[in-house]
Design a protein around this motif. Structure first.
Motif, short mmCIF file in Angstrom:
data_model
loop_
_atom_site.label_atom_id
_atom_site.label_comp_id
_atom_site.label_asym_id
_atom_site.label_seq_id
_atom_site.Cartn_x
_atom_site.Cartn_y
_atom_site.Cartn_z
N ASP A 31 -2.95 4.20 5.73
CA ASP A 31 -3.83 3.17 5.35
C ASP A 31 -4.91 3.68 4.65
N ALA A 32 -5.59 2.90 3.72
CA ALA A 32 -6.56 3.21 2.99
C ALA A 32 -7.79 3.75 3.73
N PHE A 60 0.76 -1.19 0.10
CA PHE A 60 -0.07 -0.16 -0.09
C PHE A 60 0.69 1.17 -0.01
N HIS A 115 -8.97 7.75 3.00
CA HIS A 115 -10.25 7.87 2.52
C HIS A 115 -11.24 8.56 3.31
N CYS A 133 -7.92 5.18 -3.08
CA CYS A 133 -8.38 4.47 -1.83
C CYS A 133 -9.84 3.97 -1.82
N TYR A 161 -9.58 0.92 -3.94
CA TYR A 161 -8.75 -0.17 -3.21
C TYR A 161 -9.67 -0.65 -2.36
#
Length: 211
Positions: free
Chosen positions: A57-58, A26, A62, A90, A93
């Motif tokens: 982190d996504a 990532f 996001h 994101c 993903y």
DNA sequence: ACCCAGGGTCATA
DNA sequence: TATGACCATGGG
């Protein structure tokens, strides 16, 4: 001079590069978007900001307000644009199910859907395919075009896909090889601009004289 | 002060 | 298909 010989010279001169500089797949993806037309040193600053905020982190990226994310990304330049792109990425993903799902997708499907994400063009998509998913896809960037042109191996203004197809046809289809090769081209472009010892080998000298 | 950096998108012709 | 404008900070 062939693409294989060029690789040998670059590897002999600079050694293995061990790209991509990231701890997780990532992180590779985030870096690939942030480094668009941007010096890597600036990307590192923004990456450190995300890490120290526990935001790498996504889900966090996001969910963050776009303006807040843009402020964090300020050192990379184009920060408003990259905030939107990173959040769009994101979104894709997360919806896809994250790395543990995506890693089973075919090269074709991954590449096609990556290119559908706004802000992901061919080079960024291939960075992600090669360095996050370890797929044997060659990355073509401006350095690659210039180097091939100066060495007389290509005009340099060929379409992206034409150059990518050529590398993938003339080299063994190995992700590890492509990872090193692209990294070496970038390293060469950086090194060749400043003073350094001359190569003794005539072919290598030719490589070193051009970016 | 100027140039470029590990690009992509959009409008225009 | 092919240019040009635009996005914007930081280092040389």
């Amino acid at each position: 001079m062939t693409l294989q010989l060029l690789y040998g010279h670059l590897l002999a001169r600079y050694g293995p590069q061990g790209w991509w500089p990231a701890d997780t797949p990532f992180e590779v993806m985030v870096g690939a978007i942030l480094t668009q037309n941007t010096a890597w040193t600036n990307v590192e600053k923004a990456m450190q900001r995300l890490k120290s905020g526990g935001l790498l982190d996504a889900r966090h990226i996001h969910a963050l307000p776009a303006a807040s994310l843009a402020d964090i990304l300020r050192p990379t330049g184009y920060f408003n644009l990259k905030a939107v792109r990173l959040q769009a990425y994101c979104g894709w993903y997360l919806q896809a199910g994250g790395f543990e799902v995506l890693k089973y997708w075919s090269n074709r499907k991954l590449r096609a859907t990556l290119l559908d994400v706004p802000g992901i063009g061919p080079e960024t998509a291939d960075d992600i395919l090669l360095y996050a998913f370890k797929r044997p896809v060659f990355v073509i960037d401006a350095y690659t075009r210039r180097l091939l042109a100066r060495l007389g191996l290509a005009r340099g203004d060929e379409p992206y896909e034409a150059l990518r197809a050529r590398f993938e046809a003339e080299l063994d289809r190995k992700a590890g090889l492509y990872q090193e090769y692209h990294a070496l081209i970038v390293e060469h472009a950086k090194q060749v601009c400043r003073p350094r010892p001359r190569c003794t080998d005539c072919v290598v000298r030719r490589v070193c004289a051009y970016r």
